[in-house]
Design a protein around this motif. Structure first.
Motif, PDB file in Angstrom:
ATOM      1  N   GLY A 171       6.129 -19.991  -8.637  1.00  0.00           N
ATOM      2  CA  GLY A 171       5.984 -21.426  -8.463  1.00  0.00           C
ATOM      3  C   GLY A 171       5.171 -22.122  -9.540  1.00  0.00           C
ATOM      4  N   LYS A 172       4.712 -21.374 -10.556  1.00  0.00           N
ATOM      5  CA  LYS A 172       3.941 -21.962 -11.644  1.00  0.00           C
ATOM      6  C   LYS A 172       4.624 -21.706 -12.981  1.00  0.00           C
ATOM      7  CE  LYS A 172      -0.585 -21.674  -9.414  1.00  0.00           C
ATOM      8  NZ  LYS A 172      -1.992 -21.215  -9.542  1.00  0.00           N
ATOM      9  N   GLU A 173       4.499 -22.671 -13.875  1.00  0.00           N
ATOM     10  CA  GLU A 173       5.129 -22.521 -15.182  1.00  0.00           C
ATOM     11  C   GLU A 173       4.225 -21.730 -16.118  1.00  0.00           C
ATOM     12  OE1 GLU A 173       7.360 -25.159 -18.647  1.00  0.00           O
ATOM     13  OE2 GLU A 173       6.527 -26.133 -16.872  1.00  0.00           O
ATOM     14  N   ARG A 174       4.839 -20.784 -16.814  1.00  0.00           N
ATOM     15  CA  ARG A 174       4.132 -19.969 -17.791  1.00  0.00           C
ATOM     16  C   ARG A 174       4.973 -19.903 -19.064  1.00  0.00           C
ATOM     17  NH1 ARG A 174       0.557 -20.981 -14.930  1.00  0.00           N
ATOM     18  NH2 ARG A 174      -0.648 -19.595 -13.568  1.00  0.00           N
ATOM     19  N   ILE A 175       4.305 -19.714 -20.200  1.00  0.00           N
ATOM     20  CA  ILE A 175       4.996 -19.526 -21.476  1.00  0.00           C
ATOM     21  C   ILE A 175       4.858 -18.058 -21.845  1.00  0.00           C
ATOM     22  CG2 ILE A 175       5.191 -20.243 -23.874  1.00  0.00           C
ATOM     23  CD1 ILE A 175       5.637 -22.570 -22.035  1.00  0.00           C
ATOM     24  N   LEU A 176       5.998 -17.404 -22.087  1.00  0.00           N
ATOM     25  CA  LEU A 176       5.985 -15.988 -22.446  1.00  0.00           C
ATOM     26  C   LEU A 176       6.379 -15.830 -23.914  1.00  0.00           C
ATOM     27  CD1 LEU A 176       7.839 -14.401 -19.374  1.00  0.00           C
ATOM     28  CD2 LEU A 176       5.403 -14.932 -19.614  1.00  0.00           C
TER      29      LEU A 176
ATOM     30  N   LYS B  58       2.352 -11.816 -25.051  1.00  0.00           N
ATOM     31  CA  LYS B  58       1.355 -12.781 -24.609  1.00  0.00           C
ATOM     32  C   LYS B  58       1.921 -13.664 -23.509  1.00  0.00           C
ATOM     33  CE  LYS B  58      -2.353 -15.494 -26.633  1.00  0.00           C
ATOM     34  NZ  LYS B  58      -2.980 -15.914 -27.899  1.00  0.00           N
ATOM     35  N   ILE B  59       1.071 -14.020 -22.563  1.00  0.00           N
ATOM     36  CA  ILE B  59       1.413 -14.981 -21.520  1.00  0.00           C
ATOM     37  C   ILE B  59       0.492 -16.180 -21.680  1.00  0.00           C
ATOM     38  CG2 ILE B  59       1.593 -15.436 -19.046  1.00  0.00           C
ATOM     39  CD1 ILE B  59       1.950 -12.441 -18.605  1.00  0.00           C
ATOM     40  N   PHE B  60       1.072 -17.335 -21.940  1.00  0.00           N
ATOM     41  CA  PHE B  60       0.274 -18.536 -22.078  1.00  0.00           C
ATOM     42  C   PHE B  60       0.102 -19.172 -20.707  1.00  0.00           C
ATOM     43  CE2 PHE B  60       2.347 -18.056 -26.210  1.00  0.00           C
ATOM     44  CZ  PHE B  60       1.261 -18.119 -27.050  1.00  0.00           C
ATOM     45  N   VAL B  61      -1.131 -19.227 -20.258  1.00  0.00           N
ATOM     46  CA  VAL B  61      -1.443 -19.826 -18.971  1.00  0.00           C
ATOM     47  C   VAL B  61      -2.167 -21.134 -19.241  1.00  0.00           C
ATOM     48  CG1 VAL B  61      -2.585 -19.516 -16.751  1.00  0.00           C
ATOM     49  CG2 VAL B  61      -1.653 -17.532 -17.955  1.00  0.00           C
TER      50      VAL B  61
ATOM     51  N   ILE C  43      10.163 -17.069 -27.652  1.00  0.00           N
ATOM     52  CA  ILE C  43       9.320 -17.860 -26.757  1.00  0.00           C
ATOM     53  C   ILE C  43      10.166 -18.529 -25.678  1.00  0.00           C
ATOM     54  CG2 ILE C  43       7.607 -19.713 -26.588  1.00  0.00           C
ATOM     55  CD1 ILE C  43       7.050 -19.324 -29.562  1.00  0.00           C
ATOM     56  N   VAL C  44       9.760 -18.331 -24.417  1.00  0.00           N
ATOM     57  CA  VAL C  44      10.443 -18.974 -23.288  1.00  0.00           C
ATOM     58  C   VAL C  44       9.409 -19.514 -22.317  1.00  0.00           C
ATOM     59  CG1 VAL C  44      12.500 -17.505 -23.442  1.00  0.00           C
ATOM     60  CG2 VAL C  44      10.583 -16.815 -21.965  1.00  0.00           C
ATOM     61  N   SER C  45       9.791 -20.572 -21.600  1.00  0.00           N
ATOM     62  CA  SER C  45       8.967 -21.021 -20.476  1.00  0.00           C
ATOM     63  C   SER C  45       9.654 -20.542 -19.205  1.00  0.00           C
ATOM     64  CB  SER C  45       8.808 -22.543 -20.465  1.00  0.00           C
ATOM     65  OG  SER C  45      10.049 -23.189 -20.263  1.00  0.00           O
ATOM     66  N   VAL C  46       8.855 -20.099 -18.248  1.00  0.00           N
ATOM     67  CA  VAL C  46       9.412 -19.508 -17.032  1.00  0.00           C
ATOM     68  C   VAL C  46       8.690 -20.047 -15.801  1.00  0.00           C
ATOM     69  CG1 VAL C  46      10.034 -17.377 -18.225  1.00  0.00           C
ATOM     70  CG2 VAL C  46       7.830 -17.522 -17.025  1.00  0.00           C
TER      71      VAL C  46
ATOM     72  N   GLU D 240      -3.086 -24.608 -17.605  1.00  0.00           N
ATOM     73  CA  GLU D 240      -3.124 -25.221 -16.292  1.00  0.00           C
ATOM     74  C   GLU D 240      -2.946 -26.735 -16.331  1.00  0.00           C
ATOM     75  OE1 GLU D 240      -2.981 -23.492 -13.719  1.00  0.00           O
ATOM     76  OE2 GLU D 240      -3.711 -21.503 -14.304  1.00  0.00           O
ATOM     77  N   ASP D 241      -3.564 -27.385 -17.315  1.00  0.00           N
ATOM     78  CA  ASP D 241      -3.500 -28.839 -17.389  1.00  0.00           C
ATOM     79  C   ASP D 241      -2.097 -29.289 -17.802  1.00  0.00           C
ATOM     80  OD1 ASP D 241      -5.298 -31.458 -17.661  1.00  0.00           O
ATOM     81  OD2 ASP D 241      -3.855 -31.425 -19.310  1.00  0.00           O
ATOM     82  N   GLU D 242      -1.513 -30.195 -17.046  1.00  0.00           N
ATOM     83  CA  GLU D 242      -0.131 -30.605 -17.298  1.00  0.00           C
ATOM     84  C   GLU D 242       0.029 -31.310 -18.643  1.00  0.00           C
ATOM     85  OE1 GLU D 242       1.520 -32.812 -14.098  1.00  0.00           O
ATOM     86  OE2 GLU D 242       1.310 -31.194 -12.634  1.00  0.00           O
ATOM     87  N   ASP D 243      -0.945 -32.143 -19.007  1.00  0.00           N
ATOM     88  CA  ASP D 243      -0.874 -32.827 -20.304  1.00  0.00           C
ATOM     89  C   ASP D 243      -0.938 -31.818 -21.443  1.00  0.00           C
ATOM     90  OD1 ASP D 243      -0.653 -35.323 -19.176  1.00  0.00           O
ATOM     91  OD2 ASP D 243      -2.802 -35.724 -19.231  1.00  0.00           O
ATOM     92  N   ASN D 244      -1.826 -30.840 -21.326  1.00  0.00           N
ATOM     93  CA  ASN D 244      -1.922 -29.804 -22.355  1.00  0.00           C
ATOM     94  C   ASN D 244      -0.636 -29.012 -22.457  1.00  0.00           C
ATOM     95  OD1 ASN D 244      -4.568 -30.462 -23.041  1.00  0.00           O
ATOM     96  ND2 ASN D 244      -5.449 -28.989 -21.609  1.00  0.00           N
ATOM     97  N   LEU D 245      -0.018 -28.735 -21.304  1.00  0.00           N
ATOM     98  CA  LEU D 245       1.231 -27.972 -21.295  1.00  0.00           C
ATOM     99  C   LEU D 245       2.341 -28.752 -21.988  1.00  0.00           C
ATOM    100  CD1 LEU D 245       2.719 -25.429 -20.404  1.00  0.00           C
ATOM    101  CD2 LEU D 245       3.174 -26.526 -18.203  1.00  0.00           C
ATOM    102  N   ARG D 246       2.429 -30.056 -21.700  1.00  0.00           N
ATOM    103  CA  ARG D 246       3.453 -30.885 -22.355  1.00  0.00           C
ATOM    104  C   ARG D 246       3.237 -30.918 -23.864  1.00  0.00           C
ATOM    105  NH1 ARG D 246       3.128 -34.326 -17.710  1.00  0.00           N
ATOM    106  NH2 ARG D 246       1.437 -35.496 -18.696  1.00  0.00           N
ATOM    107  N   ASN D 247       1.978 -31.109 -24.270  1.00  0.00           N
ATOM    108  CA  ASN D 247       1.674 -31.135 -25.703  1.00  0.00           C
ATOM    109  C   ASN D 247       1.959 -29.789 -26.360  1.00  0.00           C
ATOM    110  OD1 ASN D 247       0.835 -33.822 -25.793  1.00  0.00           O
ATOM    111  ND2 ASN D 247      -1.243 -33.293 -25.183  1.00  0.00           N
ATOM    112  N   PHE D 248       1.666 -28.711 -25.631  1.00  0.00           N
ATOM    113  CA  PHE D 248       1.917 -27.373 -26.154  1.00  0.00           C
ATOM    114  C   PHE D 248       3.411 -27.161 -26.395  1.00  0.00           C
ATOM    115  CE2 PHE D 248       2.492 -22.711 -25.350  1.00  0.00           C
ATOM    116  CZ  PHE D 248       1.805 -22.263 -26.457  1.00  0.00           C
ATOM    117  N   LYS D 249       4.236 -27.655 -25.482  1.00  0.00           N
ATOM    118  CA  LYS D 249       5.686 -27.521 -25.651  1.00  0.00           C
ATOM    119  C   LYS D 249       6.158 -28.291 -26.881  1.00  0.00           C
ATOM    120  CE  LYS D 249       6.756 -26.910 -20.731  1.00  0.00           C
ATOM    121  NZ  LYS D 249       7.396 -27.539 -19.549  1.00  0.00           N
TER     122      LYS D 249
END
Length: 284
Positions: free
Chosen positions: A25-30, A53-56, A18-21, A58-67
């Protein structure tokens, strides 16, 4: 398997798979087997690289929590949870709200740990869940079956009910959250809790995400006149006096906005979450 259609640059490698990329210009989780092995921030991933899988998100709070979930949950278990989420989405033939990647994975992770230690939480509204959400409950049973086979831990009916609620909340971009007509209600509750407890709640924390999820479920129960029982009301009143007092204030806000009675049992559950904030957050 699918291929990324644009080149990407690694922001962080969480583990071998798992990596974030940064992609356009947008952050995605691969997610892909071996994609993070030996790679570091700034390394390139070529266009056309195959990923599972590509995790898209969009919500910044959700992305932080997901990390945070990725970092806190065992890699193998995380992969198992995502497979189950994909199964649920395919069975429903719907796009699930992105919060499920945080809320359900986090819940299942703690549930398996609790149940492995013989700590079972009673679900006081199991019958209502079965009646109101039969499709979600059926899918939750499948999820429980997979967990039992893979983790060798028995998943009781009450826990299946909790899983069903998470599935219900994620359907069609969050049907459960849509029952809340004005998101200002939740924001005002958060502000009230911060003011009365003199704490600053970390909006990026999993405790905050859990509290929001509990509030949505609580509002749904209150609106639908679904009762809930809390066998530890006396202990909560005695042990968490300030949190219980603040929770009673939250109940008054709910009564005013929803025009429905809020039971002492609901107040006690809210007090437990508020107490968690008090223990985890920094004073003003």
């Amino acid at each position: 398997m699918s291929k990324i259609i644009d080149p990407a640059t690694i922001i962080k490698s969480y583990n071998n798979n798992i990596v974030s990329v940064n992609m356009n210009g947008k952050e995605r989780i691969l997610f892909a087997k071996g994609i993070g092995f030996g790679r570091k921030s700034g390394d390139a991933i070529e266009k056309g690289t195959e990923v599972e899988k590509i995790f898209v998100i969009e919500d910044e709070d959700n992305l932080r929590n997901f990390k945070q979930v990725i970092e806190n949950v065992d890699e193998e278990f995380f992969v198992l949870c995502e497979k189950m989420i994909s199964y649920v989405a395919n069975e429903l033939k719907e796009n699930l709200d992105e919060r499920i990647h945080v809320a359900l994975v986090d819940h299942l992770n703690f549930a398996v740990k609790r149940l492995s230690d013989k700590e079972e939480i009673e679900n006081p509204f199991l019958m209502e869940i079965r009646a109101l959400y039969p499709q979600e409950y059926s899918l939750a049973e499948k999820v429980a079956e997979v967990l039992q086979n893979e983790k060798k831990v028995k998943i009781p009916e009450g826990e299946i009910g909790f899983i069903a609620l998470h599935i219900h909340s994620a359907r069609n971009s969050g049907k459960l959250s849509n029952t809340i007509k004005n998101t200002h209600l939740i924001n005002s509750i958060i502000e009230y809790v911060e003011e009365k407890t003199e704490i600053k709640i970390d909006k990026t924390s999993l405790d905050y995400a859990r509290f929001l999820t509990h509030l949505r479920f609580a509002i749904k129960r209150i609106l639908d006149d679904i009762s809930i029982e809390n066998d530890f009301i006396k202990e909560i009143k005695s042990k968490y006096k300030l949190s219980y007092k603040v929770s009673k204030g939250v109940a008054k806000i709910l009564v005013l906005k929803l025009e429905k009675k809020v039971s002492d049992d609901e107040i006690a559950y809210l007090a437990m979450h508020i107490e968690r904030f008090r223990k985890a957050t920094i004073k003003f």
